[in-house]
Design an enzyme around this catalytic site. Structure first.
Site, short mmCIF file in Angstrom:
data_model
loop_
_atom_site.label_atom_id
_atom_site.label_comp_id
_atom_site.label_asym_id
_atom_site.label_seq_id
_atom_site.Cartn_x
_atom_site.Cartn_y
_atom_site.Cartn_z
CE LYS A 1 -27.08 9.53 -55.91
NZ LYS A 1 -28.38 10.10 -55.55
CG ASN A 2 -29.13 10.86 -59.17
OD1 ASN A 2 -29.24 10.17 -58.16
ND2 ASN A 2 -28.68 12.09 -59.13
NE ARG B 1 -34.59 17.25 -53.04
CZ ARG B 1 -33.67 16.28 -53.09
NH1 ARG B 1 -32.94 16.03 -52.05
NH2 ARG B 1 -33.55 15.52 -54.18
CG ASP C 1 -26.53 16.50 -58.16
OD1 ASP C 1 -27.04 15.56 -58.80
OD2 ASP C 1 -27.17 17.22 -57.37
CB CYS D 1 -32.91 15.66 -47.62
SG CYS D 1 -32.50 16.62 -49.06
CB ILE E 1 -31.19 23.56 -58.23
CG1 ILE E 1 -30.62 23.85 -59.62
CG2 ILE E 1 -32.18 22.39 -58.25
CD1 ILE E 1 -31.64 24.04 -60.73
NE ARG F 1 -36.93 14.62 -54.25
CZ ARG F 1 -38.05 15.27 -53.95
NH1 ARG F 1 -38.46 15.27 -52.69
NH2 ARG F 1 -38.75 15.89 -54.86
NE ARG G 1 -28.26 8.97 -50.07
CZ ARG G 1 -28.86 10.12 -50.40
NH1 ARG G 1 -28.61 11.21 -49.72
NH2 ARG G 1 -29.68 10.18 -51.42
#
Ligand code: EPZ
Length: 456
Positions: free
Chosen positions: A34-35, A133, A319, A128, A341, A104, A411
Protein backbone atom coordinates in the site's frame (compact mmCIF):
# COMPACT_ATOMS: atom_id res chain seq x y z
CA UNK A 1 -12.44 -7.30 -1.59
CA UNK A 2 -14.84 -4.70 -0.34
CA UNK A 3 -18.29 -3.75 -1.23
CA UNK A 4 -18.26 -0.13 -2.25
CA UNK A 5 -21.56 1.53 -1.67
CA UNK A 6 -22.56 5.09 -2.11
CA UNK A 7 -22.80 5.55 1.64
CA UNK A 8 -19.38 4.88 3.17
CA UNK A 9 -21.03 4.71 6.60
CA UNK A 10 -21.92 1.06 6.02
CA UNK A 11 -18.35 0.14 6.88
CA UNK A 12 -18.80 1.47 10.41
CA UNK A 13 -21.61 -1.00 10.94
CA UNK A 14 -19.81 -4.05 9.57
CA UNK A 15 -17.80 -6.37 11.76
CA UNK A 16 -15.62 -9.42 11.50
CA UNK A 17 -16.93 -12.31 13.58
CA UNK A 18 -14.00 -14.48 14.66
CA UNK A 19 -14.15 -17.90 16.33
CA UNK A 20 -11.13 -17.94 18.65
CA UNK A 21 -8.28 -20.38 19.28
CA UNK A 22 -7.86 -20.83 15.56
CA UNK A 23 -4.96 -22.36 13.68
CA UNK A 24 -3.45 -21.24 10.38
CA UNK A 25 -2.19 -23.68 7.82
CA UNK A 26 -1.04 -23.44 4.19
CA UNK A 27 0.21 -20.68 1.90
CA UNK A 28 -0.93 -17.07 1.60
CA UNK A 29 -0.28 -14.65 -1.27
CA UNK A 30 1.06 -11.27 -0.19
CA UNK A 31 -0.38 -8.26 -2.03
CA UNK A 32 1.45 -5.24 -3.39
CA UNK A 33 2.59 -2.68 -0.83
CA UNK A 34 0.00 0.00 0.00
CA UNK A 35 2.67 2.51 1.06
CA UNK A 36 4.56 2.00 -2.16
CA UNK A 37 1.57 2.06 -4.51
CA UNK A 38 0.32 5.33 -3.00
CA UNK A 39 3.57 7.23 -3.60
CA UNK A 40 4.01 5.66 -7.06
CA UNK A 41 0.57 7.00 -7.99
CA UNK A 42 1.68 10.47 -6.83
CA UNK A 43 4.92 10.15 -8.82
CA UNK A 44 2.93 9.47 -12.01
CA UNK A 45 2.10 13.20 -12.00
CA UNK A 46 5.73 13.91 -12.92
CA UNK A 47 5.37 12.75 -16.53
CA UNK A 48 3.07 13.34 -19.50
CA UNK A 49 3.61 9.80 -20.66
CA UNK A 50 1.80 6.63 -19.65
CA UNK A 51 2.60 4.92 -16.36
CA UNK A 52 1.44 1.32 -15.85
CA UNK A 53 1.49 0.09 -12.26
CA UNK A 54 1.20 -3.66 -11.67
CA UNK A 55 0.54 -5.61 -8.47
CA UNK A 56 -1.47 -2.72 -7.03
CA UNK A 57 -3.50 -3.81 -3.98
CA UNK A 58 -7.26 -3.17 -4.06
CA UNK A 59 -7.68 -0.94 -1.01
CA UNK A 60 -9.81 2.07 -0.12
CA UNK A 61 -6.67 4.22 0.23
CA UNK A 62 -5.67 3.35 -3.35
CA UNK A 63 -9.21 4.08 -4.54
CA UNK A 64 -9.07 7.48 -2.79
CA UNK A 65 -5.71 8.36 -4.35
CA UNK A 66 -7.06 7.35 -7.75
CA UNK A 67 -10.04 9.66 -7.29
CA UNK A 68 -7.72 12.52 -6.38
CA UNK A 69 -5.66 12.02 -9.55
CA UNK A 70 -8.82 11.82 -11.67
CA UNK A 71 -10.01 15.05 -10.09
CA UNK A 72 -6.78 16.70 -11.32
CA UNK A 73 -7.62 15.64 -14.85
CA UNK A 74 -5.51 12.49 -14.92
CA UNK A 75 -6.85 9.68 -17.11
CA UNK A 76 -6.71 6.66 -14.79
CA UNK A 77 -7.87 3.18 -15.77
CA UNK A 78 -8.19 0.73 -12.90
CA UNK A 79 -7.91 -2.86 -14.15
CA UNK A 80 -8.14 -4.84 -10.92
CA UNK A 81 -4.53 -5.06 -9.70
CA UNK A 82 -3.18 -3.00 -12.60
CA UNK A 83 -3.61 0.77 -12.98
CA UNK A 84 -2.84 2.76 -16.15
CA UNK A 85 -2.22 6.47 -15.62
CA UNK A 86 -1.99 9.22 -18.22
CA UNK A 87 -1.26 12.66 -16.77
CA UNK A 88 -0.85 14.66 -19.95
CA UNK A 89 -4.18 16.46 -19.57
CA UNK A 90 -3.88 17.65 -16.02
CA UNK A 91 -5.92 20.83 -15.75
CA UNK A 92 -6.19 21.40 -12.04
CA UNK A 93 -3.31 21.98 -9.65
CA UNK A 94 -5.34 22.11 -6.49
CA UNK A 95 -6.23 18.98 -4.56
CA UNK A 96 -9.86 19.07 -3.36
CA UNK A 97 -10.28 19.04 0.42
CA UNK A 98 -13.10 16.52 0.49
CA UNK A 99 -10.99 13.98 -1.39
CA UNK A 100 -7.72 14.65 0.44
CA UNK A 101 -9.20 14.54 3.90
CA UNK A 102 -8.27 11.25 5.59
CA UNK A 103 -5.60 10.28 3.09
CA UNK A 104 -2.30 11.67 4.35
CA UNK A 105 -0.42 10.19 1.40
CA UNK A 106 -2.24 12.62 -0.92
CA UNK A 107 -0.02 15.35 0.51
CA UNK A 108 2.94 13.67 -1.15
CA UNK A 109 1.52 14.94 -4.49
CA UNK A 110 2.74 18.43 -3.64
CA UNK A 111 6.35 17.74 -4.63
CA UNK A 112 5.36 16.32 -8.00
CA UNK A 113 2.79 19.02 -8.83
CA UNK A 114 5.13 21.84 -7.79
CA UNK A 115 8.09 20.49 -9.69
CA UNK A 116 6.13 19.86 -12.86
CA UNK A 117 3.75 22.82 -12.94
CA UNK A 118 5.58 25.41 -10.84
CA UNK A 119 2.70 25.60 -8.39
CA UNK A 120 0.52 23.41 -6.20
CA UNK A 121 -2.23 23.81 -3.63
CA UNK A 122 -2.75 20.94 -1.22
CA UNK A 123 -4.88 20.90 1.95
CA UNK A 124 -2.97 20.32 5.17
CA UNK A 125 -3.15 16.56 5.88
CA UNK A 126 -3.84 17.15 9.56
CA UNK A 127 -3.44 14.68 12.34
CA UNK A 128 -5.00 11.27 12.68
CA UNK A 129 -5.58 8.65 15.35
CA UNK A 130 -1.88 7.86 15.76
CA UNK A 131 -0.45 11.33 16.09
CA UNK A 132 -0.22 14.96 14.99
CA UNK A 133 1.55 14.00 11.75
CA UNK A 134 3.36 17.34 11.10
CA UNK A 135 4.67 18.31 7.66
CA UNK A 136 7.41 20.77 8.61
CA UNK A 137 10.10 18.59 7.01
CA UNK A 138 8.22 18.59 3.71
CA UNK A 139 7.77 22.39 3.82
CA UNK A 140 11.34 23.21 4.87
CA UNK A 141 12.77 20.97 2.16
CA UNK A 142 10.59 22.48 -0.58
CA UNK A 143 11.60 25.98 0.55
CA UNK A 144 15.26 24.95 0.40
CA UNK A 145 14.64 23.85 -3.21
CA UNK A 146 13.35 27.33 -4.06
CA UNK A 147 9.63 27.15 -3.37
CA UNK A 148 7.58 29.91 -1.79
CA UNK A 149 5.15 28.32 0.67
CA UNK A 150 2.08 29.97 2.14
CA UNK A 151 -0.36 28.22 4.45
CA UNK A 152 -3.74 29.91 4.36
CA UNK A 153 -6.99 28.48 5.70
CA UNK A 154 -5.53 25.00 6.03
CA UNK A 155 -4.29 25.02 2.41
CA UNK A 156 -0.59 24.73 1.62
CA UNK A 157 0.07 27.00 -1.37
CA UNK A 158 3.42 26.35 -3.02
CA UNK A 159 4.93 28.33 -5.89
CA UNK A 160 8.33 28.31 -7.54
CA UNK A 161 10.02 31.69 -6.98
CA UNK A 162 12.55 31.70 -9.80
CA UNK A 163 11.76 33.07 -13.28
CA UNK A 164 12.65 29.78 -14.95
CA UNK A 165 9.78 28.05 -13.14
CA UNK A 166 12.24 25.43 -11.95
CA UNK A 167 13.34 24.32 -8.51
CA UNK A 168 17.07 24.43 -7.79
CA UNK A 169 19.03 21.49 -6.40
CA UNK A 170 20.49 21.98 -2.94
CA UNK A 171 21.74 20.07 0.13
CA UNK A 172 18.98 19.15 2.58
CA UNK A 173 19.38 17.57 6.02
CA UNK A 174 16.20 16.16 7.55
CA UNK A 175 15.77 16.52 11.33
CA UNK A 176 14.13 13.10 11.37
CA UNK A 177 14.13 10.38 8.69
CA UNK A 178 10.54 11.09 7.61
CA UNK A 179 9.28 8.64 4.95
CA UNK A 180 6.81 11.09 3.45
CA UNK A 181 9.16 14.06 3.49
CA UNK A 182 11.91 12.01 1.82
CA UNK A 183 9.41 10.97 -0.89
CA UNK A 184 8.06 14.49 -1.40
CA UNK A 185 11.57 15.92 -1.76
CA UNK A 186 12.82 13.16 -4.07
CA UNK A 187 9.89 13.84 -6.41
CA UNK A 188 10.42 17.60 -6.27
CA UNK A 189 14.19 17.31 -6.82
CA UNK A 190 13.86 14.88 -9.74
CA UNK A 191 12.92 17.76 -12.11
CA UNK A 192 14.97 20.49 -10.39
CA UNK A 193 18.00 22.22 -11.89
CA UNK A 194 21.18 20.61 -10.61
CA UNK A 195 22.04 18.21 -7.76
CA UNK A 196 20.09 17.70 -4.54
CA UNK A 197 21.31 15.64 -1.61
CA UNK A 198 19.01 14.54 1.19
CA UNK A 199 20.83 13.65 4.41
CA UNK A 200 19.19 11.66 7.19
CA UNK A 201 16.85 10.37 4.49
CA UNK A 202 14.36 7.61 5.32
CA UNK A 203 15.57 4.22 4.02
CA UNK A 204 12.27 2.31 3.82
CA UNK A 205 11.80 -0.19 0.94
CA UNK A 206 8.90 1.90 -0.35
CA UNK A 207 11.34 4.76 -0.96
CA UNK A 208 13.67 2.41 -2.80
CA UNK A 209 10.69 1.28 -4.91
CA UNK A 210 9.83 4.91 -5.70
CA UNK A 211 13.42 5.65 -6.78
CA UNK A 212 13.51 2.51 -8.92
CA UNK A 213 10.41 3.64 -10.78
CA UNK A 214 11.63 7.24 -11.13
CA UNK A 215 14.95 6.01 -12.55
CA UNK A 216 13.00 3.89 -15.06
CA UNK A 217 11.25 7.14 -16.02
CA UNK A 218 14.64 8.77 -16.67
CA UNK A 219 15.45 10.27 -13.29
CA UNK A 220 19.00 10.24 -11.97
CA UNK A 221 18.72 9.10 -8.33
CA UNK A 222 21.59 7.40 -6.51
CA UNK A 223 21.89 5.60 -3.14
CA UNK A 224 18.19 5.14 -2.47
CA UNK A 225 17.92 3.16 0.78
CA UNK A 226 21.02 4.82 2.22
CA UNK A 227 21.08 7.73 4.68
CA UNK A 228 22.18 10.17 2.02
CA UNK A 229 20.34 10.16 -1.31
CA UNK A 230 21.60 12.03 -4.38
CA UNK A 231 19.25 13.33 -7.06
CA UNK A 232 20.53 14.97 -10.26
CA UNK A 233 17.56 16.85 -11.72
CA UNK A 234 16.56 16.17 -15.34
CA UNK A 235 14.41 18.16 -17.75
CA UNK A 236 11.75 15.60 -18.38
CA UNK A 237 10.56 12.23 -17.18
CA UNK A 238 9.03 9.55 -19.39
CA UNK A 239 6.56 6.76 -18.89
CA UNK A 240 7.23 3.20 -17.72
CA UNK A 241 5.70 0.00 -16.41
CA UNK A 242 6.45 -0.80 -12.79
CA UNK A 243 5.49 -3.65 -10.49
CA UNK A 244 4.78 -2.65 -6.88
CA UNK A 245 6.93 -4.46 -4.28
CA UNK A 246 5.23 -6.92 -1.91
CA UNK A 247 3.71 -5.45 1.24
CA UNK A 248 6.17 -6.13 4.08
CA UNK A 249 3.63 -5.00 6.69
CA UNK A 250 0.91 -7.35 5.47
CA UNK A 251 3.55 -10.10 5.31
CA UNK A 252 4.66 -9.40 8.87
CA UNK A 253 1.05 -9.39 10.06
CA UNK A 254 0.54 -12.94 8.75
CA UNK A 255 3.84 -14.14 10.27
CA UNK A 256 2.78 -12.73 13.64
CA UNK A 257 -0.65 -14.36 13.37
CA UNK A 258 1.03 -17.71 12.69
CA UNK A 259 3.41 -17.29 15.64
CA UNK A 260 0.49 -16.37 17.90
CA UNK A 261 -1.39 -19.56 17.05
CA UNK A 262 1.65 -21.89 16.93
CA UNK A 263 0.80 -22.46 13.29
CA UNK A 264 2.89 -23.27 10.25
CA UNK A 265 2.35 -21.19 7.10
CA UNK A 266 4.26 -20.01 4.05
CA UNK A 267 3.97 -16.44 2.78
CA UNK A 268 5.01 -15.25 -0.70
CA UNK A 269 5.93 -13.29 -2.66
CA UNK A 270 8.06 -11.33 -0.19
CA UNK A 271 11.46 -9.64 -0.23
CA UNK A 272 12.94 -11.27 2.91
CA UNK A 273 15.42 -8.47 3.66
CA UNK A 274 12.45 -6.09 4.03
CA UNK A 275 11.25 -8.20 6.97
CA UNK A 276 14.59 -8.91 8.66
CA UNK A 277 13.86 -6.96 11.84
CA UNK A 278 10.53 -8.79 12.17
CA UNK A 279 11.75 -12.32 11.40
CA UNK A 280 14.70 -11.80 13.79
CA UNK A 281 12.31 -10.87 16.61
CA UNK A 282 9.99 -13.79 15.83
CA UNK A 283 12.97 -16.18 15.92
CA UNK A 284 14.15 -14.63 19.20
CA UNK A 285 10.67 -15.24 20.54
CA UNK A 286 10.79 -18.94 19.59
CA UNK A 287 9.36 -19.30 16.06
CA UNK A 288 11.22 -21.28 13.39
CA UNK A 289 11.72 -19.24 10.22
CA UNK A 290 12.89 -20.69 6.88
CA UNK A 291 13.64 -18.35 3.99
CA UNK A 292 13.65 -19.71 0.43
CA UNK A 293 13.92 -17.19 -2.44
CA UNK A 294 10.85 -14.96 -2.27
CA UNK A 295 9.00 -17.01 0.32
CA UNK A 296 9.18 -17.30 4.09
CA UNK A 297 7.94 -20.32 6.05
CA UNK A 298 7.20 -19.89 9.72
CA UNK A 299 6.59 -22.64 12.26
CA UNK A 300 5.18 -21.13 15.42
CA UNK A 301 6.27 -22.98 18.53
CA UNK A 302 6.53 -21.67 22.05
CA UNK A 303 6.28 -17.88 22.43
CA UNK A 304 8.91 -16.24 24.62
CA UNK A 305 8.46 -12.64 25.74
CA UNK A 306 10.86 -10.31 23.86
CA UNK A 307 11.39 -6.54 23.90
CA UNK A 308 10.62 -4.33 20.89
CA UNK A 309 11.63 -0.72 20.20
CA UNK A 310 10.12 0.55 16.99
CA UNK A 311 12.55 2.42 14.74
CA UNK A 312 12.91 3.76 11.18
CA UNK A 313 13.90 1.09 8.63
CA UNK A 314 15.82 -1.19 8.92
CA UNK A 315 14.62 -1.20 12.54
CA UNK A 316 11.42 -2.84 13.78
CA UNK A 317 8.55 -1.16 11.86
CA UNK A 318 6.10 0.94 13.83
CA UNK A 319 3.32 -0.46 11.61
CA UNK A 320 3.83 -3.93 13.16
CA UNK A 321 4.05 -2.75 16.77
CA UNK A 322 0.36 -3.30 17.50
CA UNK A 323 0.17 -6.79 15.91
CA UNK A 324 3.34 -7.84 17.76
CA UNK A 325 1.90 -6.53 21.03
CA UNK A 326 -1.10 -8.84 20.53
CA UNK A 327 1.34 -11.75 20.17
CA UNK A 328 3.17 -10.82 23.37
CA UNK A 329 -0.05 -10.93 25.45
CA UNK A 330 0.19 -14.75 25.56
CA UNK A 331 3.98 -15.07 25.60
CA UNK A 332 5.82 -17.00 28.34
CA UNK A 333 7.37 -14.28 30.47
CA UNK A 334 7.57 -10.53 30.21
CA UNK A 335 8.06 -8.15 27.31
CA UNK A 336 8.45 -4.43 26.83
CA UNK A 337 7.09 -2.70 23.73
CA UNK A 338 8.30 0.85 23.07
CA UNK A 339 6.74 2.98 20.34
CA UNK A 340 9.30 5.62 19.35
CA UNK A 341 7.85 6.92 16.05
CA UNK A 342 4.30 8.11 16.76
CA UNK A 343 3.06 9.76 19.92
CA UNK A 344 -0.33 8.06 20.02
CA UNK A 345 -0.04 4.57 18.63
CA UNK A 346 -1.01 2.48 21.68
CA UNK A 347 -4.81 2.62 21.16
CA UNK A 348 -5.11 -1.15 21.10
CA UNK A 349 -3.65 -1.63 24.61
CA UNK A 350 -6.83 -0.86 26.60
CA UNK A 351 -8.84 -3.34 24.53
CA UNK A 352 -6.22 -6.08 24.87
CA UNK A 353 -6.38 -5.49 28.63
CA UNK A 354 -10.19 -5.83 28.56
CA UNK A 355 -9.65 -9.21 26.87
CA UNK A 356 -7.56 -10.25 29.88
CA UNK A 357 -4.04 -9.27 28.83
CA UNK A 358 -1.75 -8.12 31.64
CA UNK A 359 -0.27 -4.82 30.40
CA UNK A 360 0.97 -1.71 32.18
CA UNK A 361 1.15 1.30 29.86
CA UNK A 362 3.40 4.21 30.68
CA UNK A 363 3.19 6.81 27.87
CA UNK A 364 4.52 4.94 24.81
CA UNK A 365 5.93 1.94 26.67
CA UNK A 366 3.83 -1.19 27.28
CA UNK A 367 5.07 -3.62 29.95
CA UNK A 368 3.43 -6.98 29.26
CA UNK A 369 3.23 -10.09 31.44
CA UNK A 370 2.18 -13.04 29.30
CA UNK A 371 -1.07 -14.79 30.30
CA UNK A 372 -2.35 -18.27 29.44
CA UNK A 373 -5.19 -16.98 27.32
CA UNK A 374 -7.36 -13.97 26.61
CA UNK A 375 -11.12 -13.95 26.11
CA UNK A 376 -13.08 -13.00 23.03
CA UNK A 377 -15.29 -9.91 23.04
CA UNK A 378 -16.60 -7.05 20.88
CA UNK A 379 -13.72 -4.80 19.81
CA UNK A 380 -13.41 -1.56 17.81
CA UNK A 381 -10.29 -0.82 15.80
CA UNK A 382 -9.28 2.86 15.84
CA UNK A 383 -6.60 2.83 13.16
CA UNK A 384 -5.37 0.54 10.44
CA UNK A 385 -2.77 -1.44 12.33
CA UNK A 386 -4.57 -1.60 15.70
CA UNK A 387 -7.47 -3.20 13.80
CA UNK A 388 -5.11 -5.90 12.53
CA UNK A 389 -3.84 -6.40 16.08
CA UNK A 390 -7.38 -6.87 17.39
CA UNK A 391 -8.10 -9.48 14.71
CA UNK A 392 -4.99 -11.39 15.78
CA UNK A 393 -6.19 -11.10 19.39
CA UNK A 394 -9.58 -12.44 18.34
CA UNK A 395 -7.94 -15.41 16.64
CA UNK A 396 -5.91 -16.13 19.80
CA UNK A 397 -8.79 -15.59 22.26
CA UNK A 398 -11.08 -18.14 23.85
CA UNK A 399 -14.59 -17.69 22.49
CA UNK A 400 -16.03 -15.39 19.85
CA UNK A 401 -14.90 -11.85 19.06
CA UNK A 402 -16.44 -9.21 16.81
CA UNK A 403 -14.08 -6.56 15.43
CA UNK A 404 -15.67 -3.29 14.28
CA UNK A 405 -14.05 -0.28 12.64
CA UNK A 406 -13.42 -2.11 9.38
CA UNK A 407 -13.17 1.21 7.53
CA UNK A 408 -9.65 1.30 8.96
CA UNK A 409 -8.78 -2.28 8.08
CA UNK A 410 -10.00 -2.01 4.47
CA UNK A 411 -7.58 0.90 3.95
CA UNK A 412 -4.54 -1.33 4.18
CA UNK A 413 -5.23 -5.06 3.99
CA UNK A 414 -6.48 -6.56 0.72
CA UNK A 415 -8.95 -9.46 1.20
CA UNK A 416 -7.72 -9.89 4.77
CA UNK A 417 -10.55 -12.02 6.09
CA UNK A 418 -10.69 -14.09 2.89
CA UNK A 419 -6.98 -14.87 3.20
CA UNK A 420 -7.36 -15.78 6.88
CA UNK A 421 -10.34 -18.02 6.06
CA UNK A 422 -8.34 -19.78 3.35
CA UNK A 423 -5.65 -20.43 6.00
CA UNK A 424 -8.24 -22.14 8.20
CA UNK A 425 -9.53 -19.38 10.47
CA UNK A 426 -13.27 -19.29 11.13
CA UNK A 427 -13.98 -15.65 10.34
CA UNK A 428 -16.89 -13.94 8.61
CA UNK A 429 -17.68 -10.37 7.65
CA UNK A 430 -21.13 -9.49 9.02
CA UNK A 431 -23.33 -6.55 8.25
CA UNK A 432 -25.46 -4.78 10.78
CA UNK A 433 -29.18 -5.46 11.02
CA UNK A 434 -30.01 -2.65 8.57
CA UNK A 435 -30.38 -4.54 5.35
CA UNK A 436 -28.35 -3.10 2.55
CA UNK A 437 -30.26 -2.91 -0.69
CA UNK A 438 -28.61 -4.90 -3.43
CA UNK A 439 -28.00 -1.74 -5.44
CA UNK A 440 -26.05 -0.33 -2.50
CA UNK A 441 -23.73 -3.23 -2.39
CA UNK A 442 -23.17 -5.71 -5.23
CA UNK A 443 -22.83 -9.02 -3.42
CA UNK A 444 -22.84 -12.53 -4.86
CA UNK A 445 -24.49 -14.24 -1.96
CA UNK A 446 -26.16 -13.61 1.37
CA UNK A 447 -23.70 -11.96 3.79
CA UNK A 448 -23.70 -14.99 6.09
CA UNK A 449 -20.30 -16.45 5.33
CA UNK A 450 -17.19 -14.84 3.98
CA UNK A 451 -18.36 -13.19 0.84
CA UNK A 452 -16.11 -12.31 -2.00
CA UNK A 453 -17.63 -8.93 -2.69
CA UNK A 454 -17.14 -7.47 -6.10
CA UNK A 455 -16.06 -3.87 -5.90
CA UNK A 456 -19.07 -1.96 -7.13
C1 EPZ B 1 4.63 6.68 6.43
O1 EPZ B 1 3.93 7.73 7.04
C2 EPZ B 1 3.63 5.53 6.29
N1 EPZ B 1 2.51 5.97 5.46
C3 EPZ B 1 3.12 5.11 7.66
O2 EPZ B 1 2.28 3.99 7.47
C4 EPZ B 1 4.33 4.68 8.50
O3 EPZ B 1 3.88 4.33 9.80
C5 EPZ B 1 5.33 5.84 8.59
O4 EPZ B 1 5.72 6.24 7.26
C6 EPZ B 1 6.59 5.46 9.36
O5 EPZ B 1 7.19 4.36 8.77
C7 EPZ B 1 2.65 6.01 4.12
O6 EPZ B 1 3.70 5.73 3.57
C8 EPZ B 1 1.45 6.44 3.34
P1 EPZ B 1 6.86 9.83 8.72
P2 EPZ B 1 4.60 9.23 7.13
O7 EPZ B 1 6.82 11.14 8.02
O8 EPZ B 1 5.41 9.48 5.94
C9 EPZ B 1 7.60 12.91 12.19
C10 EPZ B 1 0.35 2.69 7.82
O9 EPZ B 1 -0.16 2.18 8.84
N2 EPZ B 1 7.54 13.94 11.13
O10 EPZ B 1 8.00 8.91 8.47
O11 EPZ B 1 3.51 10.17 7.46
C11 EPZ B 1 6.23 12.34 12.48
O12 EPZ B 1 5.56 13.11 13.45
C12 EPZ B 1 0.89 4.10 7.88
O13 EPZ B 1 0.46 2.11 6.71
C13 EPZ B 1 7.88 15.26 11.44
O14 EPZ B 1 8.24 15.57 12.58
O15 EPZ B 1 5.52 9.03 8.40
C14 EPZ B 1 6.52 10.96 13.00
O16 EPZ B 1 6.79 11.07 14.39
C15 EPZ B 1 0.71 4.74 9.24
N3 EPZ B 1 7.81 16.19 10.45
C16 EPZ B 1 7.82 10.58 12.30
O17 EPZ B 1 8.33 11.78 11.71
C17 EPZ B 1 7.43 15.89 9.17
O18 EPZ B 1 7.40 16.79 8.31
C18 EPZ B 1 7.62 9.56 11.19
O19 EPZ B 1 6.69 10.10 10.28
C19 EPZ B 1 7.08 14.55 8.88
C20 EPZ B 1 7.15 13.59 9.86
Amino acid sequence: MICVSKKKSYLKSQNLKIFGQGKLNGRVKISGAKNSALVLLAASLLTNERIILENVPRLTDIEKMGNILKNLGVNLVDKNNKIEIDSKNISVKELPYELVNGLRASFFCIGALLSKFGEAKVPLPGGCNIGSRPIDEHINGLKALGAEILIEEEIVKAKIKGKKNKLYGTDIKLKCPSVGATETLIMAASLAEGRTTIENAAREPEIQDLCQMLNKMGAKIYDAGKEKIIIDGVNKLGGCTHKVIPDRIEAGTFLIAAAATSSSITISPVIPIHLEAVTNKLQESGSKITIKGNSIKIKGKEIKGVDIDTAPYPGFPTDLQAPFTALMTIANGESRITETIFENRMNHIHLLKKMGASIKLNKNVAYIKGVKTIKGMDLVGSDLRSSAALIIAGIIAKGISKVYGLEHLDRGYENFESKLKMLGIKIAREFNKRTLTRSECKIDSEPKEIIDLRVA
